[in-house]
Scaffold this motif. Structure first.
Motif, PDB file in Angstrom:
ATOM      1  N   GLU A 169      40.890  38.122  39.098  1.00  0.00           N
ATOM      2  CA  GLU A 169      42.071  38.404  40.276  1.00  0.00           C
ATOM      3  C   GLU A 169      43.457  37.779  40.006  1.00  0.00           C
ATOM      4  O   GLU A 169      43.828  36.761  40.516  1.00  0.00           O
ATOM      5  N   LEU A 211      45.992  39.378  40.697  1.00  0.00           N
ATOM      6  CA  LEU A 211      46.833  40.049  41.706  1.00  0.00           C
ATOM      7  C   LEU A 211      47.056  38.764  42.787  1.00  0.00           C
ATOM      8  O   LEU A 211      45.998  38.011  43.132  1.00  0.00           O
ATOM      9  N   VAL A 212      48.076  38.504  43.488  1.00  0.00           N
ATOM     10  CA  VAL A 212      48.134  37.744  44.521  1.00  0.00           C
ATOM     11  C   VAL A 212      48.167  38.473  45.846  1.00  0.00           C
ATOM     12  O   VAL A 212      48.866  39.527  45.841  1.00  0.00           O
ATOM     13  N   HIS A 213      47.319  38.145  46.687  1.00  0.00           N
ATOM     14  CA  HIS A 213      46.937  38.931  48.000  1.00  0.00           C
ATOM     15  C   HIS A 213      47.574  38.276  48.905  1.00  0.00           C
ATOM     16  O   HIS A 213      47.903  37.048  48.817  1.00  0.00           O
ATOM     17  N   SER A 214      47.912  39.189  49.835  1.00  0.00           N
ATOM     18  CA  SER A 214      48.666  38.694  51.062  1.00  0.00           C
ATOM     19  C   SER A 214      47.804  37.386  51.829  1.00  0.00           C
ATOM     20  O   SER A 214      46.645  37.437  51.727  1.00  0.00           O
ATOM     21  N   HIS A 237      45.124  39.387  53.981  1.00  0.00           N
ATOM     22  CA  HIS A 237      44.261  39.870  53.263  1.00  0.00           C
ATOM     23  C   HIS A 237      43.165  38.711  53.044  1.00  0.00           C
ATOM     24  O   HIS A 237      42.012  38.697  53.101  1.00  0.00           O
ATOM     25  N   GLN A 238      43.876  37.636  52.603  1.00  0.00           N
ATOM     26  CA  GLN A 238      42.864  36.563  52.402  1.00  0.00           C
ATOM     27  C   GLN A 238      42.063  35.928  53.483  1.00  0.00           C
ATOM     28  O   GLN A 238      41.101  35.734  53.393  1.00  0.00           O
ATOM     29  N   ARG A 277      39.451  38.681  54.285  1.00  0.00           N
ATOM     30  CA  ARG A 277      38.071  38.121  53.390  1.00  0.00           C
ATOM     31  C   ARG A 277      37.501  36.869  53.696  1.00  0.00           C
ATOM     32  O   ARG A 277      36.039  36.845  53.604  1.00  0.00           O
TER      33      ARG A 277
END
Length: 168
Positions: free
Chosen positions: A90, A92-95, A98-99, A102
């Protein structure tokens, strides 16, 4: 039983059951650590000898200890592997959105799992979280492979029903 008699009895148990206990530990997924697990089981037996109901229960105590120690070892490996995979997989930094989505989805699955009957819950966790095979699950739960298949199938069906019925 005095200590020399205890030591002699445990030495006889060791020579007669070590190979079977090593196979059990290996079947439970602790291949590389099987010898250490069996040695620890015998240490626990020696330490807790006075608590045994009878000498005949020593072999059962050893089997249960090997199963528990193997499960703990497999769990530690899975957690360590997931942590290592998480670090690598992982980048990538998710917004934040998004987090949050999830996290909500994960919480819904955990909540649905907890609503299952105990045996179905155990079978699904051992299969999908710990990646154990049906034979290993049967050994860990003390049931037949057929019962594992039944609990897993019914658990997945019930889990799907709970998740599909949940408000989105």
């Amino acid at each position: 039983m005095n200590k020399p008699e205890r030591s002699t009895t445990i030495a006889l148990l060791f020579s007669s059951s070590q190979a079977d206990l090593l196979r059990l530990a290996a079947r439970m997924g602790a291949d590389a650590d099987a010898e250490d697990i069996v040695a620890e089981a015998f240490f626990q037996l020696y330490k807790n000898w006075d608590e045994l109901q009878s000498m005949n229960s020593a072999v059962g105590y050893l089997r249960a200890t090997v199963r528990n120690l193997s499960r703990m070892r497999v769990r530690r490996l899975i957690v360590a592997r997931r942590y290592a995979d998480h670090q690598v997989a992982e980048p990538l930094v998710h917004s934040a959105e998004h987090q949050a989505i999830r996290r909500n989805e994960q919480q819904a699955v955990v909540t649905a799992l907890r609503a299952l009957p105990r045996r179905q819950y155990q079978a699904l966790v051992l299969r999908h979280w710990m990646d154990l095979k049906e034979g290993e699950i049967a050994e860990a739960m003390g049931i037949s492979v057929g019962a594992v298949k039944s609990h897993t199938s019914r658990g997945m069906t019930k889990l799907s029903e709970i998740l599909n019925a949940a408000p989105k």
